[in-house]
Structures are given as structure tokens and as C-alpha cells.
Design a protein around this motif. Structure first.
Motif, PDB file in Angstrom:
ATOM      1  N   ILE A  74      46.625 102.722  82.390  1.00  0.00           N
ATOM      2  CA  ILE A  74      47.144 102.619  81.027  1.00  0.00           C
ATOM      3  C   ILE A  74      48.106 103.764  80.722  1.00  0.00           C
ATOM      4  O   ILE A  74      49.074 103.586  79.986  1.00  0.00           O
ATOM      5  CB  ILE A  74      45.981 102.570  80.011  1.00  0.00           C
ATOM      6  N   ARG A  75      47.891 104.925  81.339  1.00  0.00           N
ATOM      7  CA  ARG A  75      48.771 106.067  81.054  1.00  0.00           C
ATOM      8  C   ARG A  75      50.184 105.792  81.581  1.00  0.00           C
ATOM      9  O   ARG A  75      51.175 106.170  80.966  1.00  0.00           O
ATOM     10  CB  ARG A  75      48.209 107.330  81.690  1.00  0.00           C
ATOM     11  N   LEU A  77      51.396 102.778  82.070  1.00  0.00           N
ATOM     12  CA  LEU A  77      51.937 101.687  81.254  1.00  0.00           C
ATOM     13  C   LEU A  77      52.513 102.239  79.952  1.00  0.00           C
ATOM     14  O   LEU A  77      53.545 101.768  79.459  1.00  0.00           O
ATOM     15  CB  LEU A  77      50.836 100.662  80.962  1.00  0.00           C
ATOM     16  N   GLU A  78      51.855 103.249  79.407  1.00  0.00           N
ATOM     17  CA  GLU A  78      52.371 103.884  78.187  1.00  0.00           C
ATOM     18  C   GLU A  78      53.780 104.412  78.410  1.00  0.00           C
ATOM     19  O   GLU A  78      54.675 104.190  77.598  1.00  0.00           O
ATOM     20  CB  GLU A  78      51.459 105.058  77.776  1.00  0.00           C
TER      21      GLU A  78
END
Lengths: 348, 693
Positions: A74-75, A77-78
Motif C-alpha cells: 500500500i505504501r 501504491l500511495e
């Protein structure tokens, strides 16, 4: 900018891995950062992954970069969704990122946008021939040559719909194109050509030592009249105060405000200024709240107002009525009777 | 200490305080959304703006340190104005911006009534909007079975992201996109993997993340709130039980700095629906192999008939994981008066003898004491699943500074880096002989801590393993009069209390396995033990709350009260005595457990000497004074205990340790009755399989 999502599963490649060359390069990037800070390399790695994957970032590349750097998916993707420079869906062979921020917009980016809409359709779609896709992005930092677009790695500036169309035709046909300004200016010099530093002598070397020649000339003239004392002797006999402006031509202060004049013991308003002032009898404006720095003048002004029969009998604590005729504004009329102490215009 | 003037009041605060803390010290209230005491400072909501004299603009007080304030021109202390016009205007402006994209759906929002945004809009906002454009619309996200999203309401405070990354250590949530298009989501909308994920809905200052199981079910103003203690694990988290009428609707955490700070695990929170289903609401009697509903009188006389003709040596009594101290005390008193010697509370078969001393079955440092440890060795335990909030404390300690953690047992993701040492007792022996590099870290530590899990003790060679661990603790100097760095991690809420009461076999008595063995005994009293099946042959009296394994095996079922339905004492794994409070009444004919045993004792002709809970407690406190000191940990002589344990000897086998809690979400009868936890469990299993691939 709209919500940025990963490309649909049907377009996602099944796997992603850096080519051995890129993997070496990535390792070099990661090694730039101290132990425990490998995540700092996320942007270079994403960029390389995008480059390797034909200009856009698939899901597997995001995961590969995350795994390589030990970051949660997710990091990464951020980061990938934050920057528009990472395309999350397939792009054309030439990916046009059109700047739509204020400077470009005010120089005609909207027409470019209309043109791209007309020619390529909605942003984010690859054209039928696979050559182009486009996206409006925020400022790319070439405002001096607005409007501009980034096509793949290069900036193309000073665009008009015609120029952009020609550029796209050339790119599509594989003809060489000029990077940078499309109207022939060099870098970011003014549009009509350079208008400063134009003196040829600045560049031909003729100026070298010019100041010395001038002093030598002056010295020759002086020497003709009398025996020149050395500069030290002159300084001793004619000392100058140690002030920042020592040795410069004596100048009057820039402002000649009534307050300054009052402080210097002069009348706050010069008689000549009074003659120039508007005729109070024709003014409908009330005197402004009196300026404390010039009590003398106010007294005079009030007396003059009373003689002239204007509405000075109104209570002081009420706001003055606004001028009704458009010819004289309150600002223009009021200083005539009560000059504002910080208004330099009236003093000169 | 630094002086600072807040609204004309001079306060003396530590220099590292933020302005927000200084304002609170001075009694000024500062509104906030993104700031949370236990999370890192983000400074992105701007609601906490205050006027700082000398600063050109209002400053975000949550992110501005007192030491960064400049003094006045003549050296006066810096001055903060929280009630000035500038501050008011700044707050109104921020609130107006926050509300630009916030939907006006308060009437259908689950957060309504306990919403920070609602409250602060009332207190600090203006009454109208100047925004005429379309509001932002955000797609809903799936982030797991426990948290429902309503992303239009999100104000991007990122508390949820920070909680999962910092406290839970499972960074599942993130903020994708930017600016107005920023969205909180998990990676590709997968379910969150944390066992603490319910807390993100508590943290959410608006209604963007709400508890899914009770969504659209409750309004905060219709709930009666009862402060209580959780029994899902041995941590004993402070909880608040919210009931509507007689039905428990939700469980929320309470702040207890010594135990759970302000978090609770999902099992604690969502066992609520397990309190409603599968309940035993009337006595049952087995006739012709089938259980039939019966009256209390019938049930009691059936028991009395059976007990009267049985030799006390052929009678046994066992206590499960959820029983309170009061009923264990009553059961023990009844059994003692009957002359029964086969008593046991160690359902998992832990090799623990209360005679060794209290330090042999509690965590001597306490949970808060973990923050002082500088090296931790976990033996046969996965604290993340066995005591989630204790694991949070270890993670908090790791975040505070370098911490060496070693794990012997099943490999696990503990949410903090640790050295995996090995799987079984031989690794402990290696460590003791200094063959492992982690031994140096333990020796070098000033305050080493060895935590032995139930998984290492609940096996035939448990005593030998406990002895080996205690010996290691003694050798590395982990246990001193000041620091008792040796402890046992219990997994059952009832266990420490029962061991304190000495509910273990007396001379000649069988232990748990012996009682449960087929044909060993004729009558067995089972007080809520559901995890071990009692073998055929015995007449089983099951007293409990749920129709779980224990009830299925029973010959007589006596319906008792769950922990939310009685005032009962529990001792947590630290040895801290706490009581639950009654939030509602037990269903149907079910009664409080001590009262059932008191009534049964009358029928058996051995009337217990108490007629009320307070009389019972008087007797209990007279016999065991430490139960009277609520919320305190009775001191115990850890040095002597460790000395005793080291002398036990014994040779551990080489079998690897297994987890004491195989399925976190289904570890007791209440949790197994919960549909929500069943869903969590199946998701966790899938996740486990995916991770194994």
C-alpha cells in the motif's frame, strides 16, 4: 485530476521483473541510501519500472518494487497514485502530459486541451493507432515558455494547436522534432528575442579594463590643472562621515512628506502646493479624520470649511458622507484640506 | 520546565510539550481531529490552530513545540491565545473547509451522537455554508468484515493509517491519490490483517469508518454503559459494555494505562453477538440419551441423587477459562465440604503448581513494565494471538528504542522484528549454554524479560521446560528484588484467579487429564470447561453459558451468567484483581454462577455459608486478602519462586512447541458462538494459506 486507479485486470501483465540491466541500476539507486532507508529509492525504481514496461506501471511492478524495498504494497501504491508522472494504465507510444496550471492556462493551454480532445478523445485513452495518449497534469515548471506539454521524456514549449498538431504529426511519422520551444526562442529568453545585455561590447572583450582607462583620463585632466595630492592626503584633509552612503552624491530624502517638513521646522504644506489643491468650495467631500501629525493644518482647514459653509458642523464621530459626484473621489479631495502625513505625492 | 502564557494564565510545562498539551495543562480546550495522544503527529487537519503572539499566522498547536516559541521582546514568556478573534476565525475557516465535502447525512450516520465533527461543528463552526458547487463523492471501500466505510465522510485525518502502521504494526491502510482525490483504502481493497482493526473505527473522528457488525443498529444515547473487564484472554482489558435494555449491543475500550491503554482486540469487541446466540437459558437433563429442558428442582435433585451414592474419591470438579473467582471459590468450598480431592483448573494441562509461588504463573513485570525491558525472550508463545494487547506493549517498547526480541516456538509475525531462535526446548538449552548469539544480548541486557507461554507448559515435560527457563532467567540475572524478568503468559481469564484459590488436585486427587479420562470418575462438575472433552463414563454436571462442547457432553446443564451479566472477579495475567459489572441479566432461567452453586449446596446438604454476593466476598477476602485490593497486583517473591523452579530439574523432550491458541478468533465458547468472529476466523485462515504459499 481524477481518481487514479490501477488498470483493469485484463490489461495487467501476469508478472513483472526488472531486466538484469535495470536490476543492477536499481541496486545502485538503493545503495545510495543508508541501511534502513531503502524506501527512499521508491521513486527512481518506479520510474525505471515504468520505463521498462512501456511507459506505464502495472500492479505487478508496484508489488515488485515494494518487495524489493521491503515496503508494504500500500505504501508504494500511495506513491504511484500520488504522482501523475506514473501512468497506471497503458499509454500511447507518445504520452502527452499537457500542463493545465494557471500560467499555461492563461497562455492558451485550454485551446491545446480542446485540440487534444478533438484529435485524441478523452484523456487517458490510447489512440487507435497506438501512437498517442494524453493527460492534463499540474505545473511542470516551464511556465516561462507556457503553454507547454511533456511528451515522453521531453518538454515542448510555446505551443499552439497548430504547432502541437504538427509536432504530433512529425512524431507519429518518425520525423525529427525540435525539443523545447517550438517558436524558435532559445531556452527561456523573451519571446521577441533578447532585450537585455544586447551591447556587443559586453561580449567582444573591448570592455576589459575600460574603467581603468576612464580613471586614467580623469587623472590626466586633473594633473593638467594642479599638483595632485595623493588620495590619502586628500582623505586626511577632507574627512567624510563613516556612513553607508559616504562618498555618494548628497540626495534629498525620497519623500518630502508634511511630517518630515514639520519635523524639520518648516510649514507642513508648501504654499505652492496649496495653490495646486482642489477648490474646497467645489468639494462635497467631508474632511477625513484629522491627521494628528498636522494639527495646525486641521485647524486651518476647519476654519476654511466653516467659512465656506461646508458640512463641518456634523458630529466628528460619525462617518463622513460619501461623495456623490463621480468627479472627485474622497481620496482626491480630502488631502487638500488635511494632507495625509505619509502621502509623498502631495509634498513634491 | 518552560513558562508559557495561555489566555493570560501562566503555566510551567516541560519544554518538549506541544502547544496543544500546554494549552490543555492550562485548562484551555483545543479542538482537534488528526491529533491523537497515542499516535504520531500529522498536523493535517488544522483544527487545532491557535494564535501565537509574534507568529505571523495561526499555528497548528498539535505540531508546534513549546520550546520553539520565541519569547516576547523583553523576554516575557511566549503567549498563546485560544479564545482570541484570530483563533476563532481560524477555526471557523478550517471547519468550513472540512464541511465543504462532508455530506449532511448525520441522521443516517452511525457516528451521529458521538461524532467529533458533529460536536466540533456545533462548538466551533458557523451555521451556514458558502459552498455552492458539487460535493466530492468517493467510492466505498471494502477493508474487512469488521469496519464499514462511508468514504464521502472522510476528512483525511489519517488516524486509521497511523494506528495500523504504528500501534498495530500491520500497515494495511494507506491514502492513495492526492489533494481532493485522496482516498483511504487498503491495498486493492483487501481485508485488513490486524487483530486490532476495530480500533480504527473508534479512532475515526467522523463516520467514515464505523463498526460493520453493529452498523445501523445502535444510537449512543439509547445505551446504558457499564464499565467492566474483558475475559476473552488473560489480559483483562478495560472495557465498557453498552447495553440496550437487556441486550448487550457493543463493547468499547476504556482507558487503562496499565493494561490496554485505549485499545481492545477484535475478539474482545465483537464477541458481542456471541452473547446472544447458543445461550443456555434453562436447565437441561439427559434422559434416555437426549437432553430435555428441566426445572431447577429436577436438575438439582438429579445431581443430588447421583452425588449421594458416590464416593467422593470418584467425584471431580473442573473449571474452564471464563469462570470468575467467586464461583470458583464457591465450587471449591462445596467440593471441599463433600471431601472431593480431584479439582483442577488447568484446562490446557499446564504444568503449574500454585505452591511454587505466584510468580510461577503470572507476569511479574506487569504489562506496563514491559516498557522497561531491554531484551525479551518469548518461549513457546505467540503473544499477538494469546494476548494481543501485551503484544502491542512489546511493539510500543520496540518503537521506543532498540529492543532485542527472541522467539522460541512456532514462527510468527509478531509485528516487530525479532530473532527466531528455534522451535523447541533444545533451543532453550542452547541458549542456556550460551551457544546462541542471542544469549549475549540477554546477558548484556539490564532488564531482560523471559516470557514462557502456555504452549510451552501445556505438555508432559512442561515442568522441565519451566525449570529450564527459570534457570536461564536466574543465570542471566533476570530476576532481582527490583526486576522480576521472568513470567508466564496465561491465555485464560479464569486461570490466575483459580490458581490463586488453589483450585488444583489435593492429595490423592486427579489432575485435569485424569478427571477427563474415560471411566476415571463417576461424577464430574464442569464449570465452563469447553475445550476439553470429558471421557465417557462419568455423570457430567455442566454449568456454563453456551451450548458448546461442554454442554453437549453434559448429563445435567445448569445455565449460568456470562461475564457481562454478573459482577465477578477476574485476575489477569499480571496478577491484577479486577471485577466485571452487570450490564444486563442472564437470559431466561439462567442465574449467576455463585448463586447456582449455593442453591445446589443446599440440595446436597452441604449449605455454603453465604447468602449474598457480598457475604461470599467477605468470606473470600478473609481467606484470600489479596482479592480485596482491586486493580492492584499483589507483590510476590519472584526471586524465591525462580529459585524453586530452577531446582525442579527434569529433562525436556525435543518436541517443538505448539501454539496455545490455534485460532485467535475462536478461542472460547462465547467467541465460537459469534458469527462475526467466525467470519474473521475463516478470513484469517485464508490469509494464512495465502501467506504459506
Amino acid at each position: 485530476m481524477a481518481n487514479r486507479r490501477l488498470a483493469p485486470a485484463s490489461e495487467q501483465p501476469a508478472a513483472f521483473a526488472f531486466s538484469s540491466e535495470n536490476a543492477d541500476w536499481a541496486k545502485g539507486q538503493i545503495d545510495k541510501y543508508p541501511e534502513g532507508r531503502q524506501a527512499s529509492a521508491v521513486i527512481p525504481l518506479l520510474w525505471k519500472a515504468q520505463e521498462q514496461n512501456g511507459g506505464w506501471l502495472p500492479q505487478k511492478a508496484i508489488e515488485a518494487v515494494a518487495d524489493e524495498l521491503g515496503m508494504p504494497h500500500i505504501r508504494v501504491l500511495e506513491v504511484a497514485t500520488f504522482y501523475t508522472m506514473f501512468a497506471l494504465e497503458p499509454v500511447g507510444k507518445f504520452w502527452i502530459q499537457l500542463c493545465g496550471t494557471v500560467p499555461c492556462d492563461s497562455c492558451g493551454a485550454r485551446e491545446l486541451k480542446d485540440y487534444l480532445h478533438h484529435r485524441l478523445g478523452a484523456p487517458g485513452h490510447v489512440s487507435a493507432d497506438g501512437n498517442f495518449s494524453w493527460l492534463e497534469v499540474e505545473c511542470l515548471g516551464a511556465c516561462c515558455n507556457a503553454p507547454m506539454a511533456q511528451i515522453n521524456q521531453d518538454y515542448y514549449e510555446d505551443l499552439t494547436p497548430d504547432l502541437l498538431g504538427k509536432l504530433m504529426d512529425d512524431l507519429a511519422a518518425g520525423r525529427p522534432v525540435k525539443i523545447g520551444s517550438q517558436v524558435g526562442r532559445t531556452s527561456s529568453e523573451p519571446l521577441g528575442g533578447a532585450d537585455t545585455l544586447t551591447d556587443a561590447t559586453l561580449f567582444d572583450g573591448s570592455r576589459v579594463g575600460a574603467w581603468r582607462k576612464r580613471f586614467e583620463k580623469d587623472e590626466e585632466n586633473e594633473a593638467g590643472k594642479e599638483e595632485a595630492a595623493s588620495s590619502e592626503q586628500r582623505a586626511a584633509s577632507d574627512p567624510k562621515p563613516a556612513r553607508p552612503d559616504a562618498g555618494r552624491a548628497a540626495e534629498r530624502p525620497v519623500t518630502d512628506a508634511p511630517a518630515q517638513r514639520a519635523a524639520a521646522g518648516e510649514t507642513p504644506v508648501k504654499p505652492s502646493d496649496k495653490d495646486d489643491a482642489a477648490d474646497r468650495t467645489e468639494s462635497t467631500a467631508q474632511p477625513n479624520t484629522p491627521a494628528p501629525a498636522a494639527p495646525e493644518t486641521i485647524a486651518k482647514a476647519e476654519a476654511a470649511g466653516a467659512e465656506a459653509g461646508t458640512q463641518s458642523a456634523l458630529p466628528r464621530n460619525e462617518p463622513p458622507p460619501q461623495p456623490t459626484n463621480s468627479g472627485a473621489s474622497a481620496d482626491a479631495a480630502a488631502p487638500a484640506s488635511a494632507p495625509h502625513p505619509s502621502d509623498p505625492k502631495k509634498g513634491n | 520546565m518552560t513558562k508559557i502564557v495561555v489566555d493570560g494564565t501562566e503555566v510551567d510545562v516541560p519544554a518538549e510539550y506541544t502547544l496543544l498539551q500546554a494549552c490543555e495543562a492550562a485548562g484551555a480546550e483545543i479542538p482537534r481531529f488528526c491529533f491523537h495522544e497515542r499516535l504520531s503527529i500529522a498536523g493535517n487537519c488544522r483544527m487545532c490552530l491557535v494564535e501565537l503572539k509574534g507568529a505571523p499566522k495561526p499555528v497548528a498547536s498539535c505540531a508546534y513545540a513549546v520550546k520553539d516559541c520565541r519569547p516576547g521582546p523583553n523576554g516575557e514568556p511566549p503567549e498563546v491565545l485560544t479564545r482570541s478573534g484570530t483563533t476563532k476565525k481560524a477555526r471557523e475557516g478550517v471547519m468550513e473547509f472540512l464541511l465543504i465535502n462532508h455530506p449532511l447525512d448525520c441522521p443516517i450516520c452511525d457516528q451521529g451522537g458521538h461524532c467529533d465533527l458533529q460536536d466540533q461543528a456545533m462548538a466551533y463552526g458557523v451555521d451556514s455554508t458558502r459552498y455552492g458547487e458539487n460535493k466530492r463523492a468517493v467510492e466505498e471501500k471494502y477493508i474487512g468484515p469488521l469496519v464499514r466505510t462511508a468514504m464521502n465522510r472522510c476528512i483525511h485525518c489519517t488516524r486509521c493509517v497511523r494506528f495500523l502502521a504504528e500501534v498495530a504494526g500491520v500497515p494495511d491502510l494507506g491514502a492513495i491519490g492526492r489533494g481532493e482525490d485522496m482516498e483511504i483504502t487498503s491495498y486493492l481493497e483487501s481485508a485488513m490483517g490486524s487483530e486490532l482493526q476495530g480500533n480504527v473505527a473508534d479512532l475515526c473522528p467522523v463516520g467514515a469508518l464505523v463498526h460493520k457488525p453493529q452498523s445501523y443498529e445502535v444510537r449512543p444515547w439509547e445505551l446504558s454503559k457499564t464499565e467492566s473487564v474483558d475475559v476473552m484472554d488473560a489480559v483483562g482489558c478495560a472495557i465498557r459494555v453498552d447495553a440496550r435494555g437487556r441486550e448487550v449491543m457493543q463493547i468499547e475500550p476504556r482507558v487503562h494505562e496499565g493494561i490496554n491503554e485505549e485499545w481492545i482486540s477484535d475478539k474482545t469487541r465483537h464477541a458481542v453477538d456471541g452473547l446472544r446466540t447458543q445461550r443456555l437459558d434453562r436447565p437441561y437433563l439427559r434422559e434416555n440419551g437426549r437432553l430435555r429442558p428441566a426445572s431447577w428442582g429436577e436438575a438439582f435433585s438429579a445431581i443430588a441423587a447421583k452425588v449421594k451414592g458416590t464416593d467422593p474419591k470418584r467425584i471431580g470438579a473442573v473449571v474452564g477459562d471464563l469462570a470468575g473467582v467467586e464461583e470458583i471459590y464457591a465450587l471449591k468450598a462445596l467440593m471441599t465440604s463433600l471431601g472431593v480431592t480431584s479439582l483442577d483448573c488447568r484446562q490446557a494441562g499446564e504444568a503449574i503448581d500454585p505452591a511454587w509461588g505466584r510468580a510461577a504463573y503470572t507476569l511479574g513485570t506487569g504489562i506496563a513494565g514491559i516498557e522497561e525491558a531491554d531484551a525479551i525472550l518469548l518461549v513457546g508463545t505467540n503473544p499477538r494471538l494469546e494476548a494481543s494487547l501485551l503484544n502491542v506493549r512489546i511493539r510500543k517498547r520496540w518503537r521506543m528504542g532498540p529492543l532485542a526480541v527472541g522467539l522460541i516456538g512456532e514462527p510468527a509475525d509478531l509485528t516487530y522484528p525479532h530473532v527466531y531462535l528455534g522451535a523447541g526446548p533444545e533451543t532453550l538449552a542452547d541458549l542456556a549454554s550460551g551457544q546462541h548469539s542471542f544469549a549475549e544480548a540477554l546477558k548484556a541486557a539490564n532488564r531482560p524479560l523471559i516470557i514462557v507461554g502456555t504452549g510451552a507448559l501445556a505438555r508432559p515435560d512442561g515442568a522441565a521446560i519451566l525449570a529450564a527457563a527459570a534457570k536461564l532467567a536466574r543465570d542471566i540475572g533476570a530476576v532481582t528484588p527490583e526486576w522480576s524478568g521472568f513470567g508466564v503468559l496465561q491465555t485464560a481469564a479464569a486461570r490466575v484467579g483459580a490458581l490463586d484459590l488453589g483450585f488444583v488436585p489435593r492429595e490423592g486427587g486427579h489432575d485435569f487429564a485424569g478427571i477427563a479420562a474415560a471411566g476415571a470418575l463417576d461424577v464430574v462438575f464442569n464449570l465452563g470447561a469447553d475445550e476439553v472433552e470429558i471421557g465417557p463414563g462419568a455423570f457430567v454436571v455442566y454449568q456454563g453459558t453456551h451450548g458448546d462442547r461442554g454442554a453437549t457432553r453434559a448429563d445435567v446443564i445448569l445455565p449460568g451468567a456470562a461475564y457481562t451479566e454478573k459482577s465477578a472477579t477476574y485476575v489477569n495475567l499480571e496478577g491484577r484483581v479486577q471485577t466485571t459489572n452487570r450490564a444486563g441479566f442472564p437470559p431466561g432461567d439462567a442465574r449467576e454462577d455463585w448463586a447456582i452453586l449455593r442453591a445446589l449446596s443446599d440440595v446436597l446438604g452441604k449449605r455454603l455459608p453465604f447468602d449474598s454476593l457480598s457475604a461470599l466476598r467477605r468470606a473470600l477476602y478473609a481467606e484470600h486478602p489479596h482479592f480485596a485490593a482491586l486493580d492492584t497486583i499483589a507483590p510476590s517473591d519472584a526471586v524465591a519462586t525462580v529459585e524453586t523452579l530452577s531446582g525442579l530439574g527434569g529433562e525436556p523432550t525435543r518436541t517443538a512447541f505448539v501454539a496455545a491458541v490455534p485460532d485467535f478468533y475462536l478461542s472460547n465458547a462465547i467467541a465460537r458462538a459469534s458469527r462475526v468472529l467466525a467470519e474473521c476466523s475463516s478470513l484469517a485462515r485464508v490469509r494464512g494459506l495465502e501467506a504459506a504459499e
